[in-house]
Motif scaffolding. Structure first.
Motif, PDB file in Angstrom:
ATOM      1  N   GLY A  51       0.857  -1.315   0.086  1.00  0.00           N
ATOM      2  CA  GLY A  51      -0.064   0.121   0.100  1.00  0.00           C
ATOM      3  C   GLY A  51       0.761   1.261  -0.035  1.00  0.00           C
ATOM      4  O   GLY A  51       0.298   2.204  -0.061  1.00  0.00           O
ATOM      5  N   VAL A  52       2.166   1.240   0.163  1.00  0.00           N
ATOM      6  CA  VAL A  52       2.997   2.306  -0.003  1.00  0.00           C
ATOM      7  C   VAL A  52       3.339   2.380  -1.323  1.00  0.00           C
ATOM      8  O   VAL A  52       4.002   1.689  -2.088  1.00  0.00           O
ATOM      9  CB  VAL A  52       4.220   2.177   1.012  1.00  0.00           C
ATOM     10  CG1 VAL A  52       5.109   3.297   0.801  1.00  0.00           C
ATOM     11  CG2 VAL A  52       3.782   2.073   2.303  1.00  0.00           C
ATOM     12  N   GLU A  53       3.275   3.697  -2.069  1.00  0.00           N
ATOM     13  CA  GLU A  53       3.951   3.942  -3.142  1.00  0.00           C
ATOM     14  C   GLU A  53       5.462   3.876  -3.246  1.00  0.00           C
ATOM     15  O   GLU A  53       6.201   4.176  -2.365  1.00  0.00           O
ATOM     16  CB  GLU A  53       3.785   5.364  -3.638  1.00  0.00           C
ATOM     17  CG  GLU A  53       2.122   5.716  -4.132  1.00  0.00           C
ATOM     18  CD  GLU A  53       1.750   4.870  -5.241  1.00  0.00           C
ATOM     19  OE1 GLU A  53       2.618   4.903  -6.174  1.00  0.00           O
ATOM     20  OE2 GLU A  53       0.733   4.390  -5.182  1.00  0.00           O
ATOM     21  N   PRO A  54       6.028   3.118  -4.335  1.00  0.00           N
ATOM     22  CA  PRO A  54       7.283   3.059  -4.428  1.00  0.00           C
ATOM     23  C   PRO A  54       8.161   4.455  -4.370  1.00  0.00           C
ATOM     24  O   PRO A  54       7.780   5.517  -4.990  1.00  0.00           O
ATOM     25  CB  PRO A  54       7.722   2.494  -5.688  1.00  0.00           C
ATOM     26  CG  PRO A  54       6.405   2.084  -6.305  1.00  0.00           C
ATOM     27  CD  PRO A  54       5.459   2.898  -5.605  1.00  0.00           C
ATOM     28  N   ALA A  55       9.218   4.453  -3.596  1.00  0.00           N
ATOM     29  CA  ALA A  55      10.246   5.525  -3.623  1.00  0.00           C
ATOM     30  C   ALA A  55      11.106   5.419  -4.791  1.00  0.00           C
ATOM     31  O   ALA A  55      11.626   4.712  -5.313  1.00  0.00           O
ATOM     32  CB  ALA A  55      11.047   5.709  -2.447  1.00  0.00           C
ATOM     33  N   ARG A  56      11.221   6.733  -5.487  1.00  0.00           N
ATOM     34  CA  ARG A  56      11.996   6.444  -6.781  1.00  0.00           C
ATOM     35  C   ARG A  56      13.430   7.563  -6.419  1.00  0.00           C
ATOM     36  O   ARG A  56      13.242   8.523  -5.996  1.00  0.00           O
ATOM     37  CB  ARG A  56      11.272   7.152  -7.822  1.00  0.00           C
ATOM     38  CG  ARG A  56      10.114   5.993  -8.204  1.00  0.00           C
ATOM     39  CD  ARG A  56       9.296   6.639  -9.334  1.00  0.00           C
ATOM     40  NE  ARG A  56       8.300   5.788  -9.758  1.00  0.00           N
ATOM     41  CZ  ARG A  56       7.264   5.324  -8.998  1.00  0.00           C
ATOM     42  NH1 ARG A  56       6.700   5.996  -7.971  1.00  0.00           N
ATOM     43  NH2 ARG A  56       6.259   4.363  -9.581  1.00  0.00           N
ATOM     44  N   GLN A 143       2.111 -12.109   5.398  1.00  0.00           N
ATOM     45  CA  GLN A 143       0.789 -12.130   6.091  1.00  0.00           C
ATOM     46  C   GLN A 143      -0.135 -11.334   5.188  1.00  0.00           C
ATOM     47  O   GLN A 143      -1.385 -11.149   5.726  1.00  0.00           O
ATOM     48  CB  GLN A 143       1.229 -11.321   7.332  1.00  0.00           C
ATOM     49  CG  GLN A 143       1.322  -9.903   7.480  1.00  0.00           C
ATOM     50  CD  GLN A 143       2.642  -9.477   7.309  1.00  0.00           C
ATOM     51  OE1 GLN A 143       3.590  -9.978   6.752  1.00  0.00           O
ATOM     52  NE2 GLN A 143       2.916  -8.274   7.577  1.00  0.00           N
ATOM     53  N   VAL A 144       0.213 -10.733   4.078  1.00  0.00           N
ATOM     54  CA  VAL A 144      -0.841 -10.046   3.204  1.00  0.00           C
ATOM     55  C   VAL A 144      -1.128 -10.951   2.172  1.00  0.00           C
ATOM     56  O   VAL A 144      -0.221 -11.280   1.316  1.00  0.00           O
ATOM     57  CB  VAL A 144      -0.224  -8.899   2.771  1.00  0.00           C
ATOM     58  CG1 VAL A 144      -1.166  -8.019   1.851  1.00  0.00           C
ATOM     59  CG2 VAL A 144       0.071  -7.808   3.789  1.00  0.00           C
TER      60      VAL A 144
END
Length: 145
Positions: A51-56, A143-144
């Motif tokens: 659910g976290v956008e990738p860091a670029r 776990q997801v």
């Protein structure tokens, strides 16, 4: 170093990648985020949580790690990332796909180690002057579902 399918080259590549991962995880566990980010290509991409956008980019990776680790401020926690079962797949385009099982061990003074989370790490590596660098890393948490 040429990446070919012969056993000696894959063994050499596996050793190189294991060494790379060991140093990379030491950087992360000691919160040396700039050094960790430097293991990525300039345009590298890093997604560590569902659910976290990738860091670029390296600066974006550092920013994301600083943000994520703020939840540990004032907490004497130690976290250790354990990589195992590294499977490497050299690709025709010169990249190497790596799939790794990872456990994050968390311990606090006087406490017992806890494993959380259990993950699968999906990397795309390139060799830059014979040294590995991450083009991308995506982490799936077990776990997801």
């Amino acid at each position: 170093m040429s990446i070919t399918a012969d056993f000696a080259s894959l063994t050499e590549l596996h050793s190189l990648v294991q060494h790379f991962y060991a140093h990379q995880m030491h950087h992360l566990d000691e919160r040396r985020f700039e050094e960790y980010a430097a293991t990525f290509t300039e345009d590298g991409e890093f997604q560590h949580s569902p659910g976290v956008e990738p860091a670029r980019g390296r600066a974006g990776i550092v920013d994301e790690l600083v943000r994520f680790h703020k939840k540990f401020d004032g907490d004497p926690v130690r976290r250790r990332h354990w990589f195992n079962q590294t499977a490497l797949d050299p690709r025709p385009d010169g990249t190497v796909r790596s799939t790794v099982y990872a456990l994050v061990v968390t311990v606090r003074p006087g406490g017992k180690p806890e494993i959380s989370p259990s993950c699968t790490v999906h990397d795309v590596l390139v060799l830059d002057g014979g040294r590995p660098a991450l083009k991308s890393r995506t982490i799936s948490h077990d776990q997801v579902f």
